[in-house]
Design a protein around this motif. Structure first.
Motif, PDB file in Angstrom:
ATOM      1  N   ALA A  17       0.854  -1.185   0.000  1.00  0.00           N
ATOM      2  CA  ALA A  17       0.000   0.000   0.000  1.00  0.00           C
ATOM      3  C   ALA A  17       0.892   1.238   0.000  1.00  0.00           C
ATOM      4  CB  ALA A  17      -0.920   0.019   1.214  1.00  0.00           C
ATOM      5  N   ALA A  25      -3.348   4.763   4.889  1.00  0.00           N
ATOM      6  CA  ALA A  25      -2.104   4.057   5.222  1.00  0.00           C
ATOM      7  C   ALA A  25      -2.242   3.302   6.533  1.00  0.00           C
ATOM      8  CB  ALA A  25      -0.950   5.049   5.295  1.00  0.00           C
ATOM      9  N   ALA A  44      -4.202   0.065   6.195  1.00  0.00           N
ATOM     10  CA  ALA A  44      -3.440  -0.950   5.467  1.00  0.00           C
ATOM     11  C   ALA A  44      -2.353  -1.547   6.343  1.00  0.00           C
ATOM     12  CB  ALA A  44      -2.838  -0.332   4.201  1.00  0.00           C
ATOM     13  N   GLY A  45      -1.630  -0.693   7.069  1.00  0.00           N
ATOM     14  CA  GLY A  45      -0.604  -1.199   7.964  1.00  0.00           C
ATOM     15  C   GLY A  45      -1.175  -2.065   9.072  1.00  0.00           C
ATOM     16  N   THR A  94       3.377  -1.170   4.015  1.00  0.00           N
ATOM     17  CA  THR A  94       2.798   0.147   3.775  1.00  0.00           C
ATOM     18  C   THR A  94       3.874   1.215   3.833  1.00  0.00           C
ATOM     19  OG1 THR A  94       0.690  -0.539   4.758  1.00  0.00           O
ATOM     20  CG2 THR A  94       1.082   1.821   4.583  1.00  0.00           C
TER      21      THR A  94
END
Length: 266
Positions: free
Chosen positions: A200, A207, A210-211, A217
């Motif tokens: 990502a 972000a 996604a992390g 990421t």
């Protein structure tokens, strides 16, 4: 664009106030650190960070990873982002993007700063697509209601050319910290393991979500957005590039050229 040297990029970052003495006031930074320490969801950016983070420890991370003023009694006025830390992080981000290109990975790109950072993401997307990567565009049209300064409004996931996700509502794109849109994208992608992203490239809650989901990421964060840097400290975020994310879009072009060159994609 001609790729700048490190020294040329550093001078440009300082001149345009992307790094160096930046426009984000110290009192705003400290307010956001306090709110993140209080675990306000808006400032956690979609991450389940450890509850032990207090204001002092958040400031320590921001000094080390961003270069803000280390004096806890500096309460008002200007603050700083160390341009060398910015460039170090750009180089690390470029290395991870270069790896994605070599592996032909599946990638999602998203921004909470459509007015300023979209061209950066578009350039990265074009370069990765040209190397055989797949840019994923899930959940287009997904919408939700979010609170704004004017009450509650609908927001919808849309994609700019080159597959960069952002939010739109009332006929225009919007700044957002929300993690919900990325969570919706990942929920759709989770239905097919062959579509799960390898990387990502994002900012804000895009972000963070996604992390938090365990995806590699990388992305950008301002000095008043501590969660991504604390997320990097915890290992949830691979690279967080410190910069002022609200300057005129054209000023990011030399940085983009340097990033893509570092990735081997210039």
């Amino acid at each position: 664009m001609t790729v700048p040297t490190r020294a040329e990029l550093r001078a440009h970052l300082v001149r345009t106030m992307i790094s160096g003495e930046i426009a984000t006031p110290r009192q705003n930074n400290l307010l956001h650190y306090r709110r993140m320490a209080m675990r306000n969801p808006y400032y956690l950016l979609g991450m389940d960070l450890k509850p032990t983070w207090n204001e002092r420890e958040i400031l320590r991370v921001m000094v080390e990873r961003v270069g803000v003023n280390p004096d806890p009694m500096h309460l008002y006025g200007d603050d700083t982002i160390d341009p060398d830390l910015t460039i170090d992080a750009i180089e690390a981000m470029g290395e991870r993007i270069g790896l994605a290109a070599r592996r032909r990975e599946r990638v999602v790109l998203a921004t909470g700063h459509p007015a300023t950072l979209t061209p950066v993401y578009q350039a990265i997307s074009r370069a990765l697509t040209a190397r055989g990567c797949t840019v994923l565009t899930p959940a287009a049209g997904w919408s939700y209601e979010t609170e704004t300064g004017y009450g509650y409004e609908d927001r919808e996931i849309v994609y700019a050319p080159e597959g960069v996700a952002m939010l739109e509502g009332q006929g225009r794109t919007h700044h957002t910290h929300d993690a919900a849109p990325m969570e919706a994208m990942l929920a759709e992608l989770a239905r097919d393991s062959e579509s799960w992203p390898d990387l990502a490239i994002a900012d804000h809650g895009w972000a963070g979500a996604a992390g938090q989901a365990g995806i590699d990421t990388v992305g950008f964060a301002d000095c008043n957005d501590p969660a991504l840097f604390v997320g990097a400290e915890e290992g949830k975020i691979d690279v967080a590039v410190p910069l002022d994310d609200g300057v005129s879009a054209q000023h990011y072009a030399p940085m983009t050229a340097y990033l893509l060159d570092r990735a081997g994609l210039a």
